[in-house]
Design an enzyme around this catalytic site. Structure first.
Site, PDB file in Angstrom:
ATOM      1  N   PHE A  46      43.051   0.618  26.928  1.00 12.86           N
ATOM      2  CA  PHE A  46      41.711   0.865  27.454  1.00 12.86           C
ATOM      3  C   PHE A  46      40.753  -0.181  26.883  1.00 12.86           C
ATOM      4  O   PHE A  46      41.155  -1.034  26.084  1.00 12.86           O
ATOM      5  CB  PHE A  46      41.245   2.291  27.100  1.00 12.86           C
ATOM      6  CG  PHE A  46      41.004   2.513  25.628  1.00 12.86           C
ATOM      7  CD1 PHE A  46      42.051   2.746  24.757  1.00 12.86           C
ATOM      8  CD2 PHE A  46      39.715   2.465  25.098  1.00 12.86           C
ATOM      9  CE1 PHE A  46      41.829   2.934  23.399  1.00 12.86           C
ATOM     10  CE2 PHE A  46      39.478   2.667  23.742  1.00 12.86           C
ATOM     11  CZ  PHE A  46      40.544   2.897  22.886  1.00 12.86           C
ATOM     12  N   ARG A  93      43.127   1.476  14.848  1.00 11.95           N
ATOM     13  CA  ARG A  93      43.096   2.945  14.790  1.00 11.95           C
ATOM     14  C   ARG A  93      44.320   3.468  14.039  1.00 11.95           C
ATOM     15  O   ARG A  93      44.228   4.397  13.241  1.00 11.95           O
ATOM     16  CB  ARG A  93      43.050   3.514  16.221  1.00 11.95           C
ATOM     17  CG  ARG A  93      42.679   4.981  16.300  1.00 11.95           C
ATOM     18  CD  ARG A  93      42.243   5.390  17.689  1.00 11.95           C
ATOM     19  NE  ARG A  93      41.016   4.720  18.074  1.00 11.95           N
ATOM     20  CZ  ARG A  93      40.951   3.660  18.887  1.00 11.95           C
ATOM     21  NH1 ARG A  93      42.047   3.169  19.449  1.00 11.95           N
ATOM     22  NH2 ARG A  93      39.804   3.083  19.157  1.00 11.95           N
ATOM     23  N   ASP A 100      34.808   5.903  15.094  1.00  6.85           N
ATOM     24  CA  ASP A 100      33.902   4.954  15.733  1.00  6.85           C
ATOM     25  C   ASP A 100      34.574   3.605  15.633  1.00  6.85           C
ATOM     26  O   ASP A 100      35.092   3.229  14.568  1.00  6.85           O
ATOM     27  CB  ASP A 100      32.526   4.923  15.074  1.00  6.85           C
ATOM     28  CG  ASP A 100      31.509   4.317  16.049  1.00  6.85           C
ATOM     29  OD1 ASP A 100      31.264   4.931  17.098  1.00  6.85           O
ATOM     30  OD2 ASP A 100      30.991   3.213  15.790  1.00  6.85           O
TER      31      ASP A 100
HETATM   32  P1  IMP Z   1      32.797   4.377  20.496  1.00  5.43           P
HETATM   33  O1  IMP Z   1      33.257   5.534  21.325  1.00  5.43           O
HETATM   34  O2  IMP Z   1      31.331   4.301  20.330  1.00  5.43           O
HETATM   35  O3  IMP Z   1      33.529   4.302  19.201  1.00  5.43           O
HETATM   36  O4  IMP Z   1      33.166   3.096  21.375  1.00  5.43           O
HETATM   37  C1  IMP Z   1      34.273   2.346  21.126  1.00  5.43           C
HETATM   38  C2  IMP Z   1      34.395   1.253  22.185  1.00  5.43           C
HETATM   39  O5  IMP Z   1      34.991   0.110  21.574  1.00  5.43           O
HETATM   40  C3  IMP Z   1      35.333   1.650  23.335  1.00  5.43           C
HETATM   41  O6  IMP Z   1      34.648   2.223  24.403  1.00  5.43           O
HETATM   42  C4  IMP Z   1      35.977   0.309  23.699  1.00  5.43           C
HETATM   43  O7  IMP Z   1      35.129  -0.408  24.551  1.00  5.43           O
HETATM   44  C5  IMP Z   1      36.041  -0.414  22.357  1.00  5.43           C
HETATM   45  N1  IMP Z   1      37.321  -0.115  21.672  1.00  5.43           N
HETATM   46  C6  IMP Z   1      37.523   0.630  20.560  1.00  5.43           C
HETATM   47  N2  IMP Z   1      38.837   0.703  20.248  1.00  5.43           N
HETATM   48  C7  IMP Z   1      39.467   0.000  21.204  1.00  5.43           C
HETATM   49  C8  IMP Z   1      40.847  -0.275  21.443  1.00  5.43           C
HETATM   50  O8  IMP Z   1      41.764   0.182  20.741  1.00  5.43           O
HETATM   51  N3  IMP Z   1      41.109  -1.041  22.512  1.00  5.43           N
HETATM   52  C9  IMP Z   1      40.144  -1.558  23.326  1.00  5.43           C
HETATM   53  N4  IMP Z   1      38.854  -1.306  23.168  1.00  5.43           N
HETATM   54  C10 IMP Z   1      38.504  -0.534  22.107  1.00  5.43           C
END
Ligand code: IMP
Length: 204
Positions: free
Chosen positions: A162, A191, A78
């Site tokens: 992304f 990450r 997350d």
């Molecule tokens: P999750 O799937 O609920 O963890 O959502 C994470 C969200 O945070 C993603 O959809 C992105 O919008 C943002 N995010 C997380 N890691 C990254 C990254 O490495 N680069 C850019 N956005 C990120």
């Protein structure tokens, strides 16, 4: 007690294509042995509701859910962006900040608007956070976290990565994550830091 991952199969518990690509690259570059990776695409499971109040709670919730329903060890992440001037928003709501799940263009526009309206002035400090949870079918969990600090720059630049990558300039750099190659981003990312710790904790 810390548990080592000795199995041969691992489920990458995410539907996010950007995260899947990064996990595969991290695995290829850093994993000390061959593991058969499985995807949530191989299962007709609806994603769990992310009801946690922190990155860590949500990572645990996702890893538990997928491990329980597939019988595999599951790795869930997350992650999100926390902006200091906005009191840590969008934080755990990063993926839905633009309105629609995963609409990062709308999310970056909303962020720019929110920063223009707030009382702070540039540079806008922010950090990406990542919590990883590795869950076994018997419920055992190992977790790690990783963070990268930086500033936000508008308009978005670069086409790599992304989510919020095109507006995030990691500390000490002049280019956004969106302008870096995937290998360059990996060397600095939240990450990667969480993954490196997990590899040391459970895979070596
Ligand atoms: P999750 O799937 O609920 O963890 O959502 C994470 C969200 O945070 C993603 O959809 C992105 O919008 C943002 N995010 C997380 N890691 C990254 C990254 O490495 N680069 C850019 N956005 C990120």
């Amino acid at each position: 007690m810390t548990r080592h991952f000795v199995e041969n199969d691992l489920l990458i518990a995410t539907h996010n294509q950007g995260k899947i690509a990064e996990f595969l690259q991290l695995y290829q570059l850093h994993c000390p042995r061959t593991i058969t990776l499985h995807s949530t695409k191989d299962y007709t499971l609806p994603p769990p509701e992310e009801t946690g109040t922190s990155f860590l709670e949500n990572a645990i919730l996702k890893a538990r859910y997928y491990s329980k329903h597939t019988g595999l060890v599951a790795l869930a992440d997350d992650s999100g962006l926390a902006v200091t001037a906005l009191g840590g928003a969008p934080g755990i709501y990063s993926s839905r900040y633009g309105g629609k799940e995963g609409d990062s263009k709308a999310a970056m526009e909303k962020l720019q608007h929110a920063l223009a309206e707030c009382s702070s002035t540039p540079p806008f400090h922010a950090a990406f956070h990542c919590a990883l949870a590795l869950c076994w079918p018997d419920g055992h969990i190992e977790t790690t976290t990783g963070t990268v600090g930086g500033t936000l720059r508008f308009p978005p630049s670069g086409l790599s990565g992304f989510g919020y990558d095109p507006i995030f300039i990691p500390q000490g750099e002049t280019r956004s994550f969106g302008e870096m190659s995937s290998v360059e981003k990996q060397a600095r990312s939240h990450r990667f830091r969480a993954m490196q710790q997990l590899l040391q904790q459970c895979f070596y």
